[in-house]
Scaffold this motif. Structure first.
Motif, mmCIF file in Angstrom:
data_model
loop_
_atom_site.group_PDB
_atom_site.id
_atom_site.type_symbol
_atom_site.label_atom_id
_atom_site.label_comp_id
_atom_site.label_asym_id
_atom_site.label_seq_id
_atom_site.Cartn_x
_atom_site.Cartn_y
_atom_site.Cartn_z
ATOM 1 N N SER A 1 -32.446 -7.354 -26.311
ATOM 2 C CA SER A 1 -31.830 -6.175 -26.941
ATOM 3 C C SER A 1 -32.706 -5.623 -28.050
ATOM 4 C CB SER A 1 -30.487 -6.557 -27.577
ATOM 5 O OG SER A 1 -29.658 -7.232 -26.689
ATOM 6 N N HIS A 2 -32.463 -4.361 -28.335
ATOM 7 C CA HIS A 2 -32.962 -3.748 -29.572
ATOM 8 C C HIS A 2 -31.899 -2.772 -30.027
ATOM 9 C CE1 HIS A 2 -33.844 -0.175 -27.149
ATOM 10 N NE2 HIS A 2 -34.528 -0.941 -26.316
ATOM 11 N N GLY A 3 -31.975 -2.349 -31.267
ATOM 12 C CA GLY A 3 -30.986 -1.412 -31.791
ATOM 13 C C GLY A 3 -31.125 -0.057 -31.122
ATOM 14 N N LEU B 1 -44.487 -4.187 -18.402
ATOM 15 C CA LEU B 1 -43.233 -3.844 -19.097
ATOM 16 C C LEU B 1 -43.145 -2.377 -19.497
ATOM 17 C CD1 LEU B 1 -42.699 -7.043 -21.285
ATOM 18 C CD2 LEU B 1 -41.966 -6.591 -18.932
ATOM 19 N N HIS B 2 -44.203 -1.869 -20.101
ATOM 20 C CA HIS B 2 -44.197 -0.444 -20.481
ATOM 21 C C HIS B 2 -45.298 0.260 -19.700
ATOM 22 C CE1 HIS B 2 -41.834 -0.587 -24.541
ATOM 23 N NE2 HIS B 2 -41.085 -0.830 -23.488
ATOM 24 N N ASN B 3 -45.039 0.479 -18.432
ATOM 25 C CA ASN B 3 -46.040 1.074 -17.552
ATOM 26 C C ASN B 3 -45.858 2.596 -17.534
ATOM 27 O OD1 ASN B 3 -47.756 1.767 -15.504
ATOM 28 N ND2 ASN B 3 -47.095 0.143 -14.130
ATOM 29 N N ILE C 1 -32.627 -4.453 -15.815
ATOM 30 C CA ILE C 1 -31.396 -3.656 -15.742
ATOM 31 C C ILE C 1 -30.934 -3.461 -17.183
ATOM 32 C CG2 ILE C 1 -29.083 -3.433 -14.762
ATOM 33 C CD1 ILE C 1 -29.781 -5.684 -12.789
ATOM 34 N N GLU C 2 -30.659 -2.225 -17.567
ATOM 35 C CA GLU C 2 -30.399 -1.956 -18.987
ATOM 36 C C GLU C 2 -29.321 -0.900 -19.184
ATOM 37 O OE1 GLU C 2 -33.817 -0.247 -20.933
ATOM 38 O OE2 GLU C 2 -32.968 -0.551 -22.927
ATOM 39 N N ASP C 3 -28.418 -1.200 -20.105
ATOM 40 C CA ASP C 3 -27.453 -0.214 -20.598
ATOM 41 C C ASP C 3 -27.317 -0.399 -22.097
ATOM 42 O OD1 ASP C 3 -26.511 1.247 -18.265
ATOM 43 O OD2 ASP C 3 -25.706 -0.661 -17.571
ATOM 44 N N ASN D 1 -28.874 -3.767 -23.709
ATOM 45 C CA ASN D 1 -28.661 -5.028 -22.989
ATOM 46 C C ASN D 1 -29.583 -4.944 -21.790
ATOM 47 O OD1 ASN D 1 -27.647 -7.252 -21.580
ATOM 48 N ND2 ASN D 1 -25.943 -6.063 -20.706
ATOM 49 N N GLU D 2 -30.751 -5.613 -21.866
ATOM 50 C CA GLU D 2 -31.780 -5.366 -20.847
ATOM 51 C C GLU D 2 -32.476 -6.642 -20.361
ATOM 52 O OE1 GLU D 2 -35.273 -3.216 -22.313
ATOM 53 O OE2 GLU D 2 -34.297 -3.029 -24.248
ATOM 54 N N PRO D 3 -31.711 -7.471 -19.647
ATOM 55 C CA PRO D 3 -32.373 -8.630 -19.072
ATOM 56 C C PRO D 3 -33.335 -8.210 -17.960
ATOM 57 C CG PRO D 3 -30.156 -8.417 -18.189
ATOM 58 C CD PRO D 3 -30.294 -7.366 -19.248
ATOM 59 N N VAL E 1 -34.574 5.035 -30.428
ATOM 60 C CA VAL E 1 -34.649 3.910 -29.491
ATOM 61 C C VAL E 1 -35.474 2.857 -30.250
ATOM 62 C CG1 VAL E 1 -35.628 3.170 -27.285
ATOM 63 C CG2 VAL E 1 -34.520 5.405 -27.489
ATOM 64 N N HIS E 2 -34.988 1.622 -30.285
ATOM 65 C CA HIS E 2 -35.485 0.606 -31.223
ATOM 66 C C HIS E 2 -35.107 1.068 -32.633
ATOM 67 C CE1 HIS E 2 -37.985 -2.046 -28.550
ATOM 68 N NE2 HIS E 2 -37.750 -1.009 -27.759
ATOM 69 N N ASP E 3 -33.836 1.365 -32.793
ATOM 70 C CA ASP E 3 -33.306 1.898 -34.049
ATOM 71 C C ASP E 3 -33.686 0.986 -35.217
ATOM 72 O OD1 ASP E 3 -31.745 4.155 -34.797
ATOM 73 O OD2 ASP E 3 -30.047 2.858 -35.272
ATOM 74 N N SER F 1 -35.809 10.399 -24.674
ATOM 75 C CA SER F 1 -35.720 9.669 -25.943
ATOM 76 C C SER F 1 -36.920 8.737 -26.136
ATOM 77 C CB SER F 1 -34.410 8.879 -26.006
ATOM 78 O OG SER F 1 -34.262 8.066 -24.863
ATOM 79 N N PHE F 2 -37.729 8.561 -25.117
ATOM 80 C CA PHE F 2 -38.988 7.805 -25.195
ATOM 81 C C PHE F 2 -39.721 8.102 -23.887
ATOM 82 C CE2 PHE F 2 -35.782 5.171 -23.273
ATOM 83 C CZ PHE F 2 -36.407 4.574 -22.195
ATOM 84 N N THR F 3 -40.987 7.746 -23.826
ATOM 85 C CA THR F 3 -41.765 8.042 -22.620
ATOM 86 C C THR F 3 -41.180 7.273 -21.432
ATOM 87 O OG1 THR F 3 -43.694 8.278 -24.018
ATOM 88 C CG2 THR F 3 -44.105 8.065 -21.660
ATOM 89 N N SER G 1 -30.141 7.552 -25.659
ATOM 90 C CA SER G 1 -29.732 6.560 -24.661
ATOM 91 C C SER G 1 -30.988 5.906 -24.101
ATOM 92 C CB SER G 1 -28.909 7.202 -23.542
ATOM 93 O OG SER G 1 -29.660 8.190 -22.863
ATOM 94 N N ASP G 2 -30.799 4.731 -23.504
ATOM 95 C CA ASP G 2 -31.919 3.959 -22.952
ATOM 96 C C ASP G 2 -31.352 3.098 -21.816
ATOM 97 O OD1 ASP G 2 -34.110 2.370 -22.452
ATOM 98 O OD2 ASP G 2 -34.241 1.517 -24.470
ATOM 99 N N HIS G 3 -31.732 3.405 -20.593
ATOM 100 C CA HIS G 3 -31.204 2.677 -19.426
ATOM 101 C C HIS G 3 -32.354 2.316 -18.494
ATOM 102 C CE1 HIS G 3 -27.089 3.937 -20.402
ATOM 103 N NE2 HIS G 3 -27.640 5.092 -20.723
ATOM 104 N N VAL H 1 -37.122 2.213 -13.058
ATOM 105 C CA VAL H 1 -37.035 3.434 -13.875
ATOM 106 C C VAL H 1 -36.353 3.076 -15.190
ATOM 107 C CG1 VAL H 1 -36.150 5.792 -14.042
ATOM 108 C CG2 VAL H 1 -36.929 4.906 -11.825
ATOM 109 N N ASP H 2 -37.108 3.180 -16.284
ATOM 110 C CA ASP H 2 -36.594 2.901 -17.633
ATOM 111 C C ASP H 2 -36.709 4.214 -18.385
ATOM 112 O OD1 ASP H 2 -36.158 2.104 -20.259
ATOM 113 O OD2 ASP H 2 -37.500 0.388 -20.176
ATOM 114 N N ALA H 3 -35.578 4.843 -18.644
ATOM 115 C CA ALA H 3 -35.621 6.195 -19.202
ATOM 116 C C ALA H 3 -34.308 6.513 -19.895
ATOM 117 C CB ALA H 3 -35.867 7.206 -18.080
#
Ligand code: GLY
Length: 465
Positions: free
Chosen positions: A343-345, A230-232, A432-434, A392-394, A350-352, A218-220, A259-261, A247-249
């Motif tokens: 957060s983002h939508g 942050l976006h490596n 950590i993100e869900d 939710n990604e603190p 992703v980033h709705d 859903s994103f790189t 999805s984005d976790h 791992v952010d994927a």
């Protein structure tokens, strides 16, 4: 794709909200990689998917708010196309699948828009985010790119974001399917994680998982031992014991919901005491934030800021922050540790909906309206609605360049313990993100009882096994 009734109802509701004029909704065109027939992976525009459902390139949707009629402009394939693509349904057949009865070739589009202009019909369109769409709209409307942005429809921006941000039951089901893809991606990465493995091996494997279960990533993907970046998107690192892997994927369902976790875990499979301490601070914010994601909550104050306070309390506990957590947050010191939003939508994108407003270069033009409407078109003024899905990604990151800059500028003096912070310079970063559905009583994490391993114990039981 959902049933035609879904798209018919969405277009009718959009007409009701806009009230007059004609709405232009361009789909995306192919984006060539090095020559026209070698294109990047095609992704349809999220708003086009939402109102017109079709995920093939080079369609243009129009909704007439007076008559309520929708039209799709697009070209039937020729024999030359069939040689390369195989037989395809006609545009009329595709249109019927989404409840549209009128379709015309693309060559008719300019004449149609000209007739709207001549009759003085109000024309609504969203700010484009791709060069190709900007060129097309400029040419159809006879505007320069600057005029195109100036004249975008603020009504349409808020109406579309207002509709897209609240998910229906069938959309939530599609997002649950996207969660299962994300689950498979992340548990695959965890099992592969061990010293000597190259980051790209994991990145490649999880992208394969995403495609094998649905519509691909859903994103790189971010797969890195440099979680502090942050976006490596560099995957050259060879995994080393003692380091953390971030791992952010996420994956995209076949209905194009995402999805984005993110998970962060030790390459060795065992957290050091220092890693565990910082990890558990981030985990506390991750676990407590969904309760704040209630309908009516203001995102910045009630969700993002409260998460920062939890992180600041934890950092105070390990001696990186002095004084009260509230004071540290009020002074802006948490920017040093988490320089991004909580957060983002989430949804079709992703980033709705961020393409609609948040990143618009003349953003200030919408700020006042955003404060009144409080939709996700502007996160700083976002009031949460039941049915919204948000990440939710603190995180806590130790970014040497940012630490050095803040220290040199004398920022957060007396709050941040810079001497102690120096010993974390090579720590990396943890996120950590869900994805969470907002309800009247708080957030519900997508996935139900199934969750991607997240506690120290759960991760240590699966990483490298
Ligand atoms: N997880 C990717 C992003 O939030 O941009």
């Amino acid at each position: 794709m959902f049933s035609a009734a879904t798209y018919v109802a969405r277009r009718a509701e959009l007409c009701r909200r806009i009230g007059n004029g004609v709405i232009l909704i361009p789909g995306n065109w192919e984006a060539p990689y090095n020559y026209p027939n070698n294109a990047y992976h095609f992704r349809q525009d999220g708003t086009f998917i939402y109102y017109f459902g079709l995920t093939l390139p080079q369609f243009f949707g129009v909704i007439d708010c007076q008559s309520g009629e929708a039209t799709i402009f697009g070209d039937d394939v020729t024999v030359d196309d069939i040689i390369w693509m195989g037989p395809q349904p006609t545009v009329a057949q595709l249109s019927a699948q989404v409840g549209v009865t009128k379709s015309y070739p693309l060559s008719a589009l300019a004449g149609y828009v000209d007739s709207l202009k001549k009759s003085g019909t109000q024309i609504h369109y969203l700010p484009p985010y791709r060069g190709q769409t900007t060129l097309l709209l400029c040419s159809l409307l006879g505007k320069t790119p600057e005029e195109l942005h100036r004249d975008k429809s603020i009504e349409l921006m808020f109406a579309v974001a207002g509709m897209r941000e609240v998910k229906s039951a069938e959309e939530i089901e599609a997002m649950e399917r996207a969660f299962h893809i994300g689950y498979a991606m992340h548990t695959t990465a965890m099992k592969m994680c061990r010293a000597g493995v190259v980051e790209r091996e994991i990145a490649g494997a999880i992208e394969g998982v995403a495609l094998s279960y649905g519509g691909g990533i859903s994103f790189t993907s971010i797969v890195s031992q440099h979680g502090e970046t942050l976006h490596n998107h560099n995957y050259d690192g060879v995994l080393e014991n003692g380091k953390l892997l971030l791992v952010d994927a996420g994956g995209e369902s076949t209905e194009n919901y995402c999805s984005d976790h993110t998970r962060t875990y030790p390459v060795s499979g065992k957290f050091t005491e220092r890693q565990r301490d910082i990890y558990n601070i981030v985990l506390a914010a991750h676990q407590q934030s969904p309760a704040n994601m209630k309908a009516g909550a203001m995102y910045m104050e009630d969700v993002h800021r409260k998460a920062l306070v939890i992180l600041a309390e934890g950092l105070k506990g390990v001696g990186l922050i002095n004084g009260s957590a509230e004071d540290a947050v009020a002074a802006g010191a948490m920017y040093l540790f988490m320089p991004h939003g909580l957060s983002h939508g989430m949804g079709i994108d992703v980033h709705d909906c961020e393409a609609i407003g948040e990143r618009s270069y003349d953003f200030s033009a919408i700020v006042e309206r955003a404060a009144q409407e409080a939709t996700c078109v502007h996160r700083a003024t976002w009031r949460l609605r039941a049915g919204t899905v948000m990440s939710n990604e603190p995180g806590i990151y130790f970014i040497p360049a940012l630490i050095d800059k803040s220290r040199a500028e004398g920022l957060y003096r007396g709050i941040v313990n810079y001497d102690k912070l120096d010993s974390y310079r090579d720590f990396g970063g943890i996120r950590i993100e869900d994805d969470v559905i907002v309800t009247e009583s708080g957030g519900v994490v997508i996935g139900g009882d199934k969750k991607i391993p997240v506690t120290v114990e759960e991760l240590e039981a699966v990483v490298g096994k």
